[in-house]
Design a protein around this motif. Structure first.
Motif, short mmCIF file in Angstrom:
data_model
loop_
_atom_site.label_atom_id
_atom_site.label_comp_id
_atom_site.label_asym_id
_atom_site.label_seq_id
_atom_site.Cartn_x
_atom_site.Cartn_y
_atom_site.Cartn_z
N ILE A 49 -4.14 -3.55 -4.79
CA ILE A 49 -2.89 -3.99 -4.18
C ILE A 49 -2.90 -5.49 -3.86
N TYR B 261 -6.99 3.44 0.80
CA TYR B 261 -7.04 2.03 1.21
C TYR B 261 -7.93 1.78 2.43
N SER C 97 -0.93 -0.49 -7.83
CA SER C 97 -2.00 0.44 -7.47
C SER C 97 -2.36 1.31 -8.67
N ASP D 230 -5.84 8.04 5.05
CA ASP D 230 -6.27 8.42 3.70
C ASP D 230 -6.45 9.93 3.56
N ALA E 193 -7.89 -0.76 -2.48
CA ALA E 193 -7.54 -1.95 -1.70
C ALA E 193 -7.57 -3.20 -2.58
N TYR F 222 0.67 5.67 -1.01
CA TYR F 222 -0.04 6.84 -1.55
C TYR F 222 0.74 7.50 -2.67
N CYS G 180 -7.98 3.46 5.14
CA CYS G 180 -7.11 3.63 6.30
C CYS G 180 -7.37 5.00 6.94
N ALA H 81 0.84 -1.20 0.00
CA ALA H 81 0.00 0.00 0.00
C ALA H 81 0.88 1.25 0.00
#
Length: 346
Positions: A325, A295, A330, A300, A322, A280, A297, A278
């Protein structure tokens, strides 16, 4: 203009290239989930650029019908029958350079990230699309060495950023030395300086540390990069060393970078307990917009805010990734921008 120039991703674009998931890809076990992601992504991209889709001939009618049912603007979507192994358009798609004669597509060899995965069909996609007129305003030049789009970043002004663990890996171009690779990069892309990162990796990454998972060049001499703030995490030491390398870097004109750290998402694991990469940093830049992988999270929102700092005035939108990955990549990995002047003459 002398020679040719690789354009920065934030320069004007005609379209984005996607390779659609299907039963013959590694997505088969979660095909419904990933197809819905692609459909949602397609509709968002069409707000900012046209869309070129490669897919096997037998898939095209279904793709067209499903996108039309979502009210996608079909007049901006071009579908081409093309056999594919998988969906990682960033790495088998064309790299576009600007020349005195117009836009030229460089079609590098793709070997499945060091012969890790089947790639014989994907290595032909750019040529197949070109032969069908998908890139009507551009020319095509075949390259005889291995290079993936996700392994390099450029500012369009003479600087290239990459990782030694990928470009110097013997599973790509074992016949070439670092000096020979640098000569080829400078000739192909018109760059004057190559910045090499020797640290940084993500668990679960199959690419040997593509730069687009770790650090991204942004407008105005900015680098947005993955930062790990958890000393207990397995990535902490490597990413701290990568950060130190970035601090010491300058562009081709000797100017230092402004660094914008991206938050560290919580660890995400697959059903077999393997950690997934994962990140960004794997965002997609469009005309006046940046699409950011998120994701589900807590970090985010922080990621969207940090990337907004790197792209003032842009629409910054989160895209749930999500599902992506699960196969080790991604948002940036599944897309390739086609600059202005590729589909239609300037």
């Amino acid at each position: 203009m002398a020679g040719q120039r690789l354009l920065a991703e934030w320069e004007p674009q005609d379209a984005v290239l996607l390779s659609w998931p299907h039963k013959g890809t590694d997505w088969d076990w979660i095909l419904d989930d990933v197809t819905q992601l692609y459909e949602a992504l397609a509709t968002v991209i069409c707000d900012y650029a046209d869309l070129v889709i490669a897919a096997p001939a037998e898939e095209l009618d279904n793709i067209r019908a499903r996108l039309a049912a979502m009210d996608a603007p079909m007049e901006y979507i071009y579908l081409y029958p093309t056999p594919t192994n998988d969906t990682w358009a960033r790495d088998f798609g064309p790299l576009t350079v600007e020349t005195d004669e117009g836009m030229k597509l460089l079609d590098f060899q793709f070997n499945g990230w060091g012969n890790k995965f089947a790639h014989h069909l994907d290595n032909q996609i750019t040529r197949n699309l070109f032969d069908q007129g998908a890139f009507a305003a551009a020319t095509l030049e075949q390259q005889d060495w291995v290079l993936e789009g996700g392994s390099i970043e450029t500012d369009g002004k003479g600087t290239l950023l990459t990782t030694a663990s990928c470009l110097l890996n013997t599973n790509r171009n074992p016949q070439l030395t670092q000096e020979q690779i640098e000569v080829r990069l400078k000739a192909a892309f018109g760059v004057r300086k190559i910045n090499w990162l020797h640290h940084g990796h993500l668990a679960g990454d199959d690419t040997d540390s593509h730069i687009d998972t770790l650090a991204r060049l942004c407008p105005n001499n900015v680098i947005a990069y993955v930062a790990c703030d958890d000393p207990a995490d397995e990535h902490y030491a490597e990413l701290k060393q990568m950060e130190a390398e970035l601090v010491g870097m300058t562009d081709a004109d000797g100017e230092p970078y402004k660094l914008i750290p991206l938050p560290w998402p919580q660890a995400i694991y697959n059903h077999e307990g393997q950690r997934l990469p994962a990140t960004y940093a794997n965002f997609l830049i469009l005309n006046e917009a940046v699409l950011v992988p998120i994701y589900e999270c807590m970090t985010d929102e922080d990621a969207l805010e940090q990337i907004s700092q790197a792209f003032p005035g842009y629409d910054v939108l989160g895209i749930p990734c999500a599902t992506l990955i699960e196969q080790g990549g991604s948002l940036h990995c599944i897309t390739m921008q086609l600059p202005e002047g590729v589909l239609e003459p300037l």
